[in-house]
Design a protein around this motif. Structure first.
Motif, short mmCIF file in Angstrom:
data_model
loop_
_atom_site.label_atom_id
_atom_site.label_comp_id
_atom_site.label_asym_id
_atom_site.label_seq_id
_atom_site.Cartn_x
_atom_site.Cartn_y
_atom_site.Cartn_z
N LEU A 104 3.01 0.50 -10.21
CA LEU A 104 2.67 1.47 -9.17
C LEU A 104 3.39 1.15 -7.86
O LEU A 104 3.96 2.04 -7.22
CB LEU A 104 1.16 1.52 -8.95
CG LEU A 104 0.68 2.45 -7.84
CD1 LEU A 104 1.03 3.89 -8.15
CD2 LEU A 104 -0.82 2.30 -7.63
N LEU A 105 3.38 -0.11 -7.46
CA LEU A 105 4.09 -0.50 -6.25
C LEU A 105 5.58 -0.19 -6.39
O LEU A 105 6.20 0.35 -5.47
CB LEU A 105 3.89 -1.99 -5.93
CG LEU A 105 4.65 -2.50 -4.71
CD1 LEU A 105 4.23 -1.77 -3.44
CD2 LEU A 105 4.46 -4.00 -4.56
N ALA A 106 6.16 -0.52 -7.54
CA ALA A 106 7.58 -0.24 -7.76
C ALA A 106 7.86 1.26 -7.72
O ALA A 106 8.88 1.69 -7.16
CB ALA A 106 8.02 -0.82 -9.10
N THR A 107 6.97 2.06 -8.27
CA THR A 107 7.14 3.52 -8.26
C THR A 107 7.10 4.06 -6.83
O THR A 107 7.91 4.92 -6.46
CB THR A 107 6.06 4.20 -9.12
OG1 THR A 107 6.15 3.69 -10.45
CG2 THR A 107 6.21 5.70 -9.13
N LEU A 108 6.17 3.56 -6.03
CA LEU A 108 6.09 3.98 -4.63
C LEU A 108 7.36 3.61 -3.87
O LEU A 108 7.88 4.41 -3.08
CB LEU A 108 4.86 3.37 -3.96
CG LEU A 108 3.51 3.88 -4.46
CD1 LEU A 108 2.37 3.07 -3.85
CD2 LEU A 108 3.35 5.35 -4.15
N ILE A 109 7.86 2.42 -4.11
CA ILE A 109 9.10 1.99 -3.45
C ILE A 109 10.27 2.88 -3.87
O ILE A 109 11.07 3.32 -3.04
CB ILE A 109 9.40 0.51 -3.78
CG1 ILE A 109 8.37 -0.40 -3.10
CG2 ILE A 109 10.82 0.14 -3.34
CD1 ILE A 109 8.43 -1.84 -3.56
N GLU A 110 10.36 3.15 -5.16
CA GLU A 110 11.46 4.00 -5.65
C GLU A 110 11.35 5.40 -5.06
O GLU A 110 12.37 6.02 -4.75
CB GLU A 110 11.46 4.05 -7.18
CG GLU A 110 11.78 2.72 -7.84
CD GLU A 110 13.12 2.14 -7.42
OE1 GLU A 110 14.12 2.87 -7.43
OE2 GLU A 110 13.16 0.95 -7.06
N ALA A 111 10.15 5.91 -4.89
CA ALA A 111 9.97 7.24 -4.29
C ALA A 111 10.44 7.24 -2.83
O ALA A 111 11.11 8.17 -2.40
CB ALA A 111 8.51 7.67 -4.39
N VAL A 112 10.11 6.20 -2.08
CA VAL A 112 10.54 6.12 -0.69
C VAL A 112 12.06 5.95 -0.62
O VAL A 112 12.70 6.44 0.31
CB VAL A 112 9.80 4.97 0.04
CG1 VAL A 112 10.37 4.74 1.43
CG2 VAL A 112 8.31 5.28 0.14
N GLN A 113 12.64 5.30 -1.60
CA GLN A 113 14.09 5.11 -1.59
C GLN A 113 14.85 6.44 -1.72
O GLN A 113 16.03 6.49 -1.40
CB GLN A 113 14.52 4.16 -2.71
CG GLN A 113 14.25 2.72 -2.37
CD GLN A 113 14.76 1.77 -3.45
OE1 GLN A 113 15.06 2.17 -4.56
NE2 GLN A 113 14.81 0.51 -3.11
N LEU A 114 14.18 7.48 -2.14
CA LEU A 114 14.81 8.80 -2.15
C LEU A 114 15.22 9.23 -0.74
O LEU A 114 16.15 10.02 -0.57
CB LEU A 114 13.87 9.85 -2.74
CG LEU A 114 13.63 9.78 -4.24
CD1 LEU A 114 12.48 10.69 -4.64
CD2 LEU A 114 14.90 10.14 -5.00
N VAL B 215 11.53 -3.03 -14.92
CA VAL B 215 11.69 -4.47 -14.76
C VAL B 215 10.69 -5.04 -13.75
O VAL B 215 10.26 -6.19 -13.89
CB VAL B 215 13.14 -4.88 -14.42
CG1 VAL B 215 14.08 -4.52 -15.54
CG2 VAL B 215 13.61 -4.30 -13.12
N SER B 216 10.28 -4.25 -12.78
CA SER B 216 9.24 -4.70 -11.85
C SER B 216 7.91 -4.87 -12.58
O SER B 216 7.18 -5.85 -12.36
CB SER B 216 9.08 -3.72 -10.70
OG SER B 216 10.26 -3.64 -9.96
N ALA B 217 7.58 -3.93 -13.44
CA ALA B 217 6.36 -4.04 -14.24
C ALA B 217 6.43 -5.28 -15.14
O ALA B 217 5.44 -5.99 -15.31
CB ALA B 217 6.15 -2.79 -15.07
N LEU B 218 7.61 -5.54 -15.69
CA LEU B 218 7.79 -6.74 -16.51
C LEU B 218 7.57 -7.99 -15.68
O LEU B 218 6.93 -8.95 -16.13
CB LEU B 218 9.18 -6.75 -17.15
CG LEU B 218 9.52 -7.96 -18.00
CD1 LEU B 218 8.56 -8.10 -19.18
CD2 LEU B 218 10.97 -7.88 -18.49
N GLY B 219 8.06 -8.00 -14.45
CA GLY B 219 7.83 -9.14 -13.56
C GLY B 219 6.35 -9.35 -13.27
O GLY B 219 5.85 -10.47 -13.29
#
Length: 172
Positions: free
Chosen positions: A122-132, A146-150
């Protein structure tokens, strides 16, 4: 990323983490939940804040470009493409989320492995959305994977240690 950017990210993360830790300890003391457990929870809250802020600021650096000139965003929803194209970046992304997974598992001991992994995703998804909104960044499905894997790799040893009965470590 230049040295100044790294210093700003580090100082911001430490300041926020320290503030969260102090505020948590004060709140728990006022609620009559003081003692060693409260200090431990406050340290975990501060550590989580440090890691989360470090991840977010690191992924969005340089912040001055956030929301800048409209550029067509680079978005890749093809799974595992950049992982094989840039394996060093994928390993770095995993390594960044390992401490987050471990701290989440320590701070929220009732959450299972699936929920802890989903929290990292979820945190990675939020970051990727802001990166838009960032003209210098790419939004990749691989980063979420890969963030979820981490987060999974960080939380798995903590969850496994919780499930092991006390004294089991000393038996051969």
């Amino acid at each position: 990323m230049d040295a100044f950017g790294l210093a700003v990210i580090g100082l911001a993360a430490l300041a926020l983490g320290g503030g969260v830790g102090v505020l948590t300890a004060r709140r728990q003391r006022r609620a009559g939940q003081g003692g060693g457990g409260a200090i431990g929870r406050a340290m975990l809250n501060g550590g989580l804040a440090i890691v989360a802020v470090g991840i977010v600021l690191g992924k969005l650096h340089p912040l001055r470009h956030l929301g800048a000139a409209p550029v067509e965003p680079t978005v890749s929803l093809m799974p595992l493409v950049s992982v094989f194209d840039e394996p060093a970046l994928a390993l770095l992304q995993i390594a960044v989320f390992v401490p987050l997974g471990a701290l989440l598992a320590l701070r929220f001991p009732t959450l299972g492995l699936l929920r802890l992994t989903l929290a990292g995703a979820l945190l990675a998804t939020l970051i990727e959305a802001v990166q838009l909104l960032h003209p210098l960044r790419r939004t990749l499905l691989d980063d979420v994977i890969v963030s979820a894997l981490g987060a999974l790799l960080g939380s798995a040893p903590v969850v496994a240690a919780r499930r092991r009965p006390r004294g089991a470590a000393s038996q051969p």
